[in-house]
Design a protein around this motif. Sequence first.
Motif, PDB file in Angstrom:
ATOM      1  N   UNK A  61    -135.313  19.841  38.004  1.00  0.00           N
ATOM      2  CA  UNK A  61    -136.451  19.286  38.732  1.00  0.00           C
ATOM      3  C   UNK A  61    -137.606  18.991  37.799  1.00  0.00           C
ATOM      4  N   UNK A  62    -137.850  19.877  36.825  1.00  0.00           N
ATOM      5  CA  UNK A  62    -138.903  19.649  35.837  1.00  0.00           C
ATOM      6  C   UNK A  62    -138.598  18.475  34.935  1.00  0.00           C
ATOM      7  N   UNK A  63    -137.330  18.312  34.567  1.00  0.00           N
ATOM      8  CA  UNK A  63    -136.951  17.178  33.718  1.00  0.00           C
ATOM      9  C   UNK A  63    -137.106  15.859  34.471  1.00  0.00           C
ATOM     10  N   UNK A  64    -136.764  15.860  35.751  1.00  0.00           N
ATOM     11  CA  UNK A  64    -136.939  14.641  36.546  1.00  0.00           C
ATOM     12  C   UNK A  64    -138.415  14.298  36.707  1.00  0.00           C
ATOM     13  N   UNK A  65    -139.245  15.326  36.889  1.00  0.00           N
ATOM     14  CA  UNK A  65    -140.685  15.103  36.973  1.00  0.00           C
ATOM     15  C   UNK A  65    -141.215  14.550  35.654  1.00  0.00           C
ATOM     16  N   UNK A  66    -140.738  15.100  34.540  1.00  0.00           N
ATOM     17  CA  UNK A  66    -141.149  14.602  33.227  1.00  0.00           C
ATOM     18  C   UNK A  66    -140.726  13.150  33.031  1.00  0.00           C
TER      19      UNK A  66
ATOM     20  N   UNK B  29    -140.309  10.923  35.303  1.00  0.00           N
ATOM     21  CA  UNK B  29    -141.197  10.092  36.129  1.00  0.00           C
ATOM     22  C   UNK B  29    -142.544   9.903  35.429  1.00  0.00           C
ATOM     23  N   UNK B  30    -143.101  10.996  34.913  1.00  0.00           N
ATOM     24  CA  UNK B  30    -144.397  10.917  34.229  1.00  0.00           C
ATOM     25  C   UNK B  30    -144.302  10.051  32.976  1.00  0.00           C
ATOM     26  N   UNK B  31    -143.225  10.226  32.208  1.00  0.00           N
ATOM     27  CA  UNK B  31    -143.112   9.501  30.945  1.00  0.00           C
ATOM     28  C   UNK B  31    -142.786   8.027  31.129  1.00  0.00           C
ATOM     29  N   UNK B  32    -142.401   7.638  32.341  1.00  0.00           N
ATOM     30  CA  UNK B  32    -142.190   6.209  32.607  1.00  0.00           C
ATOM     31  C   UNK B  32    -143.483   5.518  33.022  1.00  0.00           C
ATOM     32  N   UNK B  33    -144.542   6.313  33.270  1.00  0.00           N
ATOM     33  CA  UNK B  33    -145.831   5.753  33.677  1.00  0.00           C
ATOM     34  C   UNK B  33    -146.965   6.124  32.726  1.00  0.00           C
ATOM     35  N   UNK B  34    -146.741   7.145  31.901  1.00  0.00           N
ATOM     36  CA  UNK B  34    -147.772   7.621  30.980  1.00  0.00           C
ATOM     37  C   UNK B  34    -147.234   7.612  29.555  1.00  0.00           C
TER      38      UNK B  34
ATOM     39  N   UNK C 208    -147.415  12.791  28.865  1.00  0.00           N
ATOM     40  CA  UNK C 208    -146.443  13.231  29.871  1.00  0.00           C
ATOM     41  C   UNK C 208    -145.802  14.552  29.464  1.00  0.00           C
ATOM     42  N   UNK C 209    -145.450  14.661  28.195  1.00  0.00           N
ATOM     43  CA  UNK C 209    -144.781  15.872  27.707  1.00  0.00           C
ATOM     44  C   UNK C 209    -145.712  17.076  27.746  1.00  0.00           C
ATOM     45  N   UNK C 210    -146.933  16.903  27.275  1.00  0.00           N
ATOM     46  CA  UNK C 210    -147.892  18.003  27.302  1.00  0.00           C
ATOM     47  C   UNK C 210    -148.231  18.399  28.733  1.00  0.00           C
ATOM     48  N   UNK C 211    -148.310  17.417  29.615  1.00  0.00           N
ATOM     49  CA  UNK C 211    -148.665  17.691  31.010  1.00  0.00           C
ATOM     50  C   UNK C 211    -147.602  18.521  31.709  1.00  0.00           C
ATOM     51  N   UNK C 212    -146.323  18.182  31.491  1.00  0.00           N
ATOM     52  CA  UNK C 212    -145.259  18.916  32.176  1.00  0.00           C
ATOM     53  C   UNK C 212    -145.178  20.344  31.659  1.00  0.00           C
ATOM     54  N   UNK C 213    -145.470  20.563  30.374  1.00  0.00           N
ATOM     55  CA  UNK C 213    -145.437  21.916  29.837  1.00  0.00           C
ATOM     56  C   UNK C 213    -146.584  22.761  30.389  1.00  0.00           C
TER      57      UNK C 213
ATOM     58  N   UNK D 295    -150.604   6.763  17.924  1.00  0.00           N
ATOM     59  CA  UNK D 295    -149.277   7.178  18.363  1.00  0.00           C
ATOM     60  C   UNK D 295    -149.310   7.860  19.738  1.00  0.00           C
ATOM     61  N   UNK D 296    -150.434   8.470  20.073  1.00  0.00           N
ATOM     62  CA  UNK D 296    -150.564   9.154  21.363  1.00  0.00           C
ATOM     63  C   UNK D 296    -150.503   8.181  22.531  1.00  0.00           C
ATOM     64  N   UNK D 297    -150.633   6.893  22.265  1.00  0.00           N
ATOM     65  CA  UNK D 297    -150.556   5.869  23.317  1.00  0.00           C
ATOM     66  C   UNK D 297    -149.157   5.283  23.464  1.00  0.00           C
ATOM     67  N   UNK D 298    -148.219   5.692  22.599  1.00  0.00           N
ATOM     68  CA  UNK D 298    -146.868   5.135  22.633  1.00  0.00           C
ATOM     69  C   UNK D 298    -146.134   5.604  23.883  1.00  0.00           C
ATOM     70  N   UNK D 299    -145.432   4.672  24.508  1.00  0.00           N
ATOM     71  CA  UNK D 299    -144.675   4.966  25.722  1.00  0.00           C
ATOM     72  C   UNK D 299    -143.190   4.746  25.505  1.00  0.00           C
TER      73      UNK D 299
END
Length: 288
Positions: free
Chosen positions: A138-143, A145-150, A155-160, A238-242
């Motif tokens: 569930x956490x990986x799916x949430x990540x 989703x976040x990483x496809x929009x952020x 996204x990675x720091x947020x999910x952690x 690099x922090x803006x890379x998607x």
Amino acid sequence: MTKLHSFLPSIHVHPILMIFIVISFLTGTFAELAVILSIVFYHELGHYTMAKLFKWRVDSIILWVFGGIMETDEHGNRPVKEEALVTIAGPLQHLFIYFFIYLFSVFQVFPDSIIDLFLYYNTVILLFNLVPIWPLDGGKLLFLYLSSHLPFKKAYYSILVFSMAVSFLLLIGMLVFYPFTLSVFLIWLFLLMENRSEWKQRHFVFLRFLLKRYEGNNPVKAVQPINVNSDSTFMEVFSEFMRDRKHSIYISYPDERRSLLDENDCLRSYFHDRLYDKRIGEVMDYVL
């Protein structure tokens, strides 16, 4: 035999699982643990089989109670949809297990007590793995989703951070509001420590994400521009890379000039030319 050995994963047992094995012997619940491990192993085989179909490099599978971890180098550099399929492949196995439980019940392969154990723990493990906490499915799916929009880093720091906060709150809530249960306590403590460990390695994970892009291992669905100031550092850019994007970097100077830098030139300046202490505006002199 060699081909079969190359396909089968390397299986390791997490230390916390060893604690549960000892507890099961002491409490006479080894049958329950055996049922749990068989369900967890089948769950992880779903992830592994799907990963191998996509030709992922998988190092091993680490088993722990109510879940497992598939160690792979493909984190962050595969298409979002591909990672989503690998993630979903685990929970999907529980539907097949329900079907097997039905057949076992109809043909009375196992006693009703064993059938009930399989039914109960299959549901518990499925629901537990869908909890939106890293590194559960569930956490990986949430990540994803976040990483496809952020941006990937955000996204990675947020999910952690979210996973550590939720794990901590659940751990405290269990101690305060519910009777103490060692097994449940160890599970939430394990998740908290896993996220804490992942947080300590966050910079390495982000650098690996960038390095894979530099090596050309970045799926591209679209081109997206990034606007930065000339005094921005490499890491700020690099922090803006998607994920699944290729970036054109537009640099704005104090005199209102603008220049265009390709993502590959930016990555090469950092990893190959090692211009770590330079600002992004200065990189144009080296590129040109």
